[in-house]
Motif scaffolding. Sequence first.
Motif, PDB file in Angstrom:
ATOM      1  N   LYS A 157       0.832  -1.207   0.000  1.00  0.00           N
ATOM      2  CA  LYS A 157       0.000   0.000   0.000  1.00  0.00           C
ATOM      3  C   LYS A 157       0.868   1.260   0.000  1.00  0.00           C
ATOM      4  O   LYS A 157       0.572   2.220  -0.699  1.00  0.00           O
ATOM      5  CB  LYS A 157      -0.934   0.019   1.214  1.00  0.00           C
ATOM      6  N   SER A 158       1.928   1.249   0.783  1.00  0.00           N
ATOM      7  CA  SER A 158       2.821   2.416   0.847  1.00  0.00           C
ATOM      8  C   SER A 158       3.406   2.729  -0.525  1.00  0.00           C
ATOM      9  O   SER A 158       3.395   3.873  -0.974  1.00  0.00           O
ATOM     10  CB  SER A 158       3.967   2.175   1.836  1.00  0.00           C
ATOM     11  N   LEU A 159       3.934   1.697  -1.167  1.00  0.00           N
ATOM     12  CA  LEU A 159       4.554   1.919  -2.476  1.00  0.00           C
ATOM     13  C   LEU A 159       3.541   2.367  -3.520  1.00  0.00           C
ATOM     14  O   LEU A 159       3.911   3.010  -4.504  1.00  0.00           O
ATOM     15  CB  LEU A 159       5.290   0.649  -2.919  1.00  0.00           C
ATOM     16  N   ASN A 160       2.255   2.058  -3.305  1.00  0.00           N
ATOM     17  CA  ASN A 160       1.212   2.490  -4.240  1.00  0.00           C
ATOM     18  C   ASN A 160       0.724   3.914  -4.002  1.00  0.00           C
ATOM     19  O   ASN A 160       0.174   4.524  -4.907  1.00  0.00           O
ATOM     20  CB  ASN A 160       0.018   1.531  -4.201  1.00  0.00           C
ATOM     21  N   VAL A 161       0.894   4.444  -2.793  1.00  0.00           N
ATOM     22  CA  VAL A 161       0.381   5.795  -2.538  1.00  0.00           C
ATOM     23  C   VAL A 161       1.447   6.873  -2.591  1.00  0.00           C
ATOM     24  O   VAL A 161       1.129   8.027  -2.853  1.00  0.00           O
ATOM     25  CB  VAL A 161      -0.384   5.921  -1.186  1.00  0.00           C
ATOM     26  N   ILE A 162       2.700   6.536  -2.321  1.00  0.00           N
ATOM     27  CA  ILE A 162       3.711   7.593  -2.262  1.00  0.00           C
ATOM     28  C   ILE A 162       4.103   8.041  -3.675  1.00  0.00           C
ATOM     29  O   ILE A 162       4.165   7.265  -4.610  1.00  0.00           O
ATOM     30  CB  ILE A 162       4.961   7.169  -1.474  1.00  0.00           C
ATOM     31  N   TYR A 163       4.313   9.317  -3.767  1.00  0.00           N
ATOM     32  CA  TYR A 163       4.851   9.913  -4.989  1.00  0.00           C
ATOM     33  C   TYR A 163       5.691  11.097  -4.532  1.00  0.00           C
ATOM     34  O   TYR A 163       5.466  11.674  -3.474  1.00  0.00           O
ATOM     35  CB  TYR A 163       3.742  10.335  -5.949  1.00  0.00           C
ATOM     36  N   ASN A 164       6.690  11.415  -5.317  1.00  0.00           N
ATOM     37  CA  ASN A 164       7.627  12.480  -4.958  1.00  0.00           C
ATOM     38  C   ASN A 164       8.374  12.212  -3.652  1.00  0.00           C
ATOM     39  O   ASN A 164       8.786  13.136  -2.974  1.00  0.00           O
ATOM     40  CB  ASN A 164       6.925  13.844  -4.897  1.00  0.00           C
ATOM     41  N   TRP A 165       8.497  10.955  -3.268  1.00  0.00           N
ATOM     42  CA  TRP A 165       9.307  10.572  -2.119  1.00  0.00           C
ATOM     43  C   TRP A 165      10.622  10.006  -2.637  1.00  0.00           C
ATOM     44  O   TRP A 165      10.694   9.461  -3.747  1.00  0.00           O
ATOM     45  CB  TRP A 165       8.608   9.486  -1.308  1.00  0.00           C
ATOM     46  N   ASN A 166      11.644  10.080  -1.839  1.00  0.00           N
ATOM     47  CA  ASN A 166      12.906   9.401  -2.121  1.00  0.00           C
ATOM     48  C   ASN A 166      12.805   8.010  -1.496  1.00  0.00           C
ATOM     49  O   ASN A 166      12.676   7.894  -0.280  1.00  0.00           O
ATOM     50  CB  ASN A 166      14.073  10.165  -1.484  1.00  0.00           C
ATOM     51  N   ILE A 167      12.835   6.981  -2.332  1.00  0.00           N
ATOM     52  CA  ILE A 167      12.731   5.615  -1.838  1.00  0.00           C
ATOM     53  C   ILE A 167      14.140   5.062  -1.638  1.00  0.00           C
ATOM     54  O   ILE A 167      14.945   5.042  -2.565  1.00  0.00           O
ATOM     55  CB  ILE A 167      11.911   4.731  -2.801  1.00  0.00           C
ATOM     56  N   ILE A 168      14.405   4.647  -0.415  1.00  0.00           N
ATOM     57  CA  ILE A 168      15.737   4.182  -0.026  1.00  0.00           C
ATOM     58  C   ILE A 168      15.668   2.701   0.322  1.00  0.00           C
ATOM     59  O   ILE A 168      14.811   2.277   1.097  1.00  0.00           O
ATOM     60  CB  ILE A 168      16.236   4.959   1.222  1.00  0.00           C
ATOM     61  N   ASP A 169      16.580   1.917  -0.240  1.00  0.00           N
ATOM     62  CA  ASP A 169      16.666   0.493   0.102  1.00  0.00           C
ATOM     63  C   ASP A 169      17.164   0.385   1.541  1.00  0.00           C
ATOM     64  O   ASP A 169      18.329   0.684   1.833  1.00  0.00           O
ATOM     65  CB  ASP A 169      17.616  -0.219  -0.858  1.00  0.00           C
ATOM     66  N   ALA A 170      16.287  -0.028   2.439  1.00  0.00           N
ATOM     67  CA  ALA A 170      16.625  -0.089   3.860  1.00  0.00           C
ATOM     68  C   ALA A 170      16.988  -1.492   4.325  1.00  0.00           C
ATOM     69  O   ALA A 170      17.037  -1.760   5.522  1.00  0.00           O
ATOM     70  CB  ALA A 170      15.465   0.453   4.690  1.00  0.00           C
TER      71      ALA A 170
END
Length: 187
Positions: A157-170
Motif C-alpha cells: 500500500k505504501s509503495l502504491n500511494v507515495i509519490y515524490n518521495w525518495n525511496i531508499i533500500d533499507a
Amino acid sequence: MKFIVIDGLDGAGKDTQAQLIYEDYKNKGYNVVLRSHPSIDTNYGRKSKEALLKTGKINHLKATVFYGLDVISSVKKYFKKDDIDILIFSRYTLAVVYLPNIINLIIYKIVSIALPVSNYMFFLDVSPDESLKRLSTRDEAEEMFENKKALVKARNKSLNVIYNWNIIDANRDPLTINEEIKKLIKD
C-alpha cells in the motif's frame, strides 16, 4: 527551515536514521528538532501507542486517528518556527496505509495537500522478512501491525500511494543508508 521526513515499515530503521541526521546537524551547530510519532509527550501520541498494543478494528481505527492528530499537533507546534533550522519527523503521513483500501488513497491525497511536504521525504523500503528479523531483536511489546501479513500489506500500500518521495533500500546497514540520505539532502 529544512523539513526532513523519514517513514517506512516498522523495523525499517526510521528512528535510527532520524537520530543520525539529528546528531549530524546538531554537531554542525544547527537548531534541530526531532519528532518521532506516535510521540510520548502528547495525549494523542500516548493514545495511539496504547491502541497499537491492542487488537481489533476499533483499536486499529483509534491508533490511526490518534496518530494523525499527533502528527498534526507536531506540525502546528514546530513547522515554520523562526528559531528552528532543521525539523525532522520520524513517521509522518504513511500511517494512512493502515486504513481500508480506497479510503487510504483518498485520505493520503487530502493529507498530502493539507500537511507540509518537502524534497527531503524518505521512504525506507525494507522487506517484511528483514523488518520482522529486526523487530524480533527489540525489547518492546508487539504492535498490531508487526506481523508478516500486515507488513506485506502495508509495504504494498505504501509503495502504491507515495509519490515524490525518495525511496531508499533499507535492507542494508544503517551507515550505508545514512550516507545515501545525506547525499540526497545535500543535492
